[in-house]
Write an enzyme that holds these catalytic residues in place. Sequence first.
Site, PDB file in Angstrom:
ATOM      1  N   ASP A 196       4.329   1.698   0.786  1.00 57.15           N
ATOM      2  CA  ASP A 196       4.152   0.398   0.149  1.00 57.15           C
ATOM      3  C   ASP A 196       4.115  -0.654   1.250  1.00 57.15           C
ATOM      4  OD1 ASP A 196       6.940   0.131   0.759  1.00 57.15           O
ATOM      5  OD2 ASP A 196       7.482   0.728  -1.270  1.00 57.15           O
ATOM      6  N   GLU A 228      16.137  11.350   5.818  1.00 60.02           N
ATOM      7  CA  GLU A 228      16.738  10.210   6.531  1.00 60.02           C
ATOM      8  C   GLU A 228      17.987  10.597   7.319  1.00 60.02           C
ATOM      9  OE1 GLU A 228      17.196   7.069   3.660  1.00 60.02           O
ATOM     10  OE2 GLU A 228      15.075   7.054   3.171  1.00 60.02           O
ATOM     11  N   ASN A 281      11.891  14.164   6.084  1.00 56.73           N
ATOM     12  CA  ASN A 281      11.291  12.887   5.700  1.00 56.73           C
ATOM     13  C   ASN A 281      12.165  11.746   6.227  1.00 56.73           C
ATOM     14  OD1 ASN A 281       9.329  11.399   4.024  1.00 56.73           O
ATOM     15  ND2 ASN A 281      11.070  10.919   2.708  1.00 56.73           N
ATOM     16  N   GLU A 299       5.769   7.658   1.180  1.00 60.97           N
ATOM     17  CA  GLU A 299       6.348   6.619   0.327  1.00 60.97           C
ATOM     18  C   GLU A 299       5.730   5.252   0.634  1.00 60.97           C
ATOM     19  OE1 GLU A 299      10.643   6.687   0.354  1.00 60.97           O
ATOM     20  OE2 GLU A 299      10.699   8.868   0.599  1.00 60.97           O
ATOM     21  N   HIS A 324       7.215   2.514   4.504  1.00 62.98           N
ATOM     22  CA  HIS A 324       7.622   1.264   3.855  1.00 62.98           C
ATOM     23  C   HIS A 324       7.356   0.125   4.843  1.00 62.98           C
ATOM     24  CE1 HIS A 324       9.278   3.342   0.466  1.00 62.98           C
ATOM     25  NE2 HIS A 324      10.082   4.063   1.223  1.00 62.98           N
TER      26      HIS A 324
END
Length: 538
Positions: free
Chosen positions: A252, A144, A185, A250, A221
């Site tokens: 979701d 990030e 990432n 990651e 996300h």
Amino acid sequence: MVAAFLLPAGSAQASASLRTHAEARGKFIGTALATGPLSNETSYRTIAGREFDQVTAENAMKWDATEPSQNQFTFSGADAVVNFATQNDQQVHGHTLVWHNQTPGWVQNLGATAMRDAMRNHISRVVGRYADNPAVVSWDVVNEVFEENGDFRRSFWYNTLGESFIADAFRAARAADPDARLCINDYNVEGINAKSTAMYDLVSELRGQGVPVDCVGFQGHLATQYGFPNDLQQNLQRFAALGVQVRITELDVRIQMPRSAAKDATQATYYRNVVNACLAVTACAGVTIWGFTDRYSWVPDTFPGEGAALIYDENYQAKPSYTAVHDALAGGTSTDTTPPTTPGAPSAGNVTSNTAALTWTASTDSGGSGLAGYNVYREQGANDTLLGQSTTNSLTLTGLTPNTAYQVYVRARDGAGNLSAGSPLGTFTTPSGPGGNGGCTAVGTVQNQWNNGYVVQPVTVTNTGTSAISGWTVTFTLPPGHTPAGSWNATLTVSGQTVTARNAGYNGNLAPNGSTTFGFQVSRPNGDTQTPSGYTCA
């Protein structure tokens, strides 16, 4: 030589696990593991081992977990994840080495030379611990680093060391493990936008300088209210053209609560689209879902009013999103298109101010995939609410509103995701709230603290009344300048410096003298040693 994750293609039974279908397609299907339920819950361990062939430590490999004080390393949580993966023939992705969050204050307060040395030492020790372990094959080295507009994030790393910390981190990781795959990432880079283009340019530049960036992670996300990034596959492909591996790291898909059948269907479509995009890109190694059960999702604590983001619900029941992932990996959909028979009308018993025990006549299934369970809905017109799910023909509803009339119905579901017609309506009314024979207390303990933050765990909630309670609310006061940075086993809301913690769906019921716990993390100004006060419970 960088370790590859390519498995031979082969046939897989339509009813097989996610990992079986993924392996047959030459991909992995992964999940993030939390060490608490990994140690304590059989259902969690069983599903994690059965369904996934790749795992990521949700928190146990981050800096605050592995080196909370300088040169004082602890690997108990990280080792637990690696050992579980080894026992279940899974590969491990290390997460994460250099990040602006969950990094202790002692790191953030260092000068440039000391900070760079500390970063290199941390990477050397953490990556080096698992360099000879064949289960640990890849790492998120830097996490990030960009703002939404594509500018570098003005983190303490960037402000102290400049952009060069990124290349230094990758070189240190390669020195610690020459065979590991090294990744950068970030979130909100799934589509082609300013942030993902900045990432693309950085990766191209670093690789041109010989910096060992082997792969790019797209966190994924997502939220149904913001639409799906329909250029995801195109974006993955443009990064792959740089010569790097790509992966969804990651995933979701959160929804605006409460759940409904329509929202579940939209969520399932998002999951299917992500998996299909990865399947369509040869360089996409696989998809990691950020957890698998809503019982332990980070989403509700971070996005108030949103949740139900994963492929299993809080009771470890597979959701339509599980079926979507399964069928995408299997290369099609189940041949079973016959829904179960319609269940009987639900009958309510033991109705309290916020609970009700429902039973109904069971359904049967003749389509071949078998009866999987039941969904219970509240009839509300155009947008019925999913109140709960069960694998049997009974369910105790919790979290109901006192002095409220409910009309509820049941739909049966089979293993292929087919839903029956809705049952006839059952009706009941919850009485007013309990009188003065209930009560509770809350006591918080500071577990550890550092210059600009601390963790309070446990906060013990105890039912001091003479009757059972089915929900609790704890309030406390944070000192000025303190802000919550995360919580577990409770949902936090903040008004000024007053924090309200409400029970999760699974820990609100307390018998007389019964207790449960939750915890939270707080950020505070450097040098401020104050902690919360004034815990009250209702």
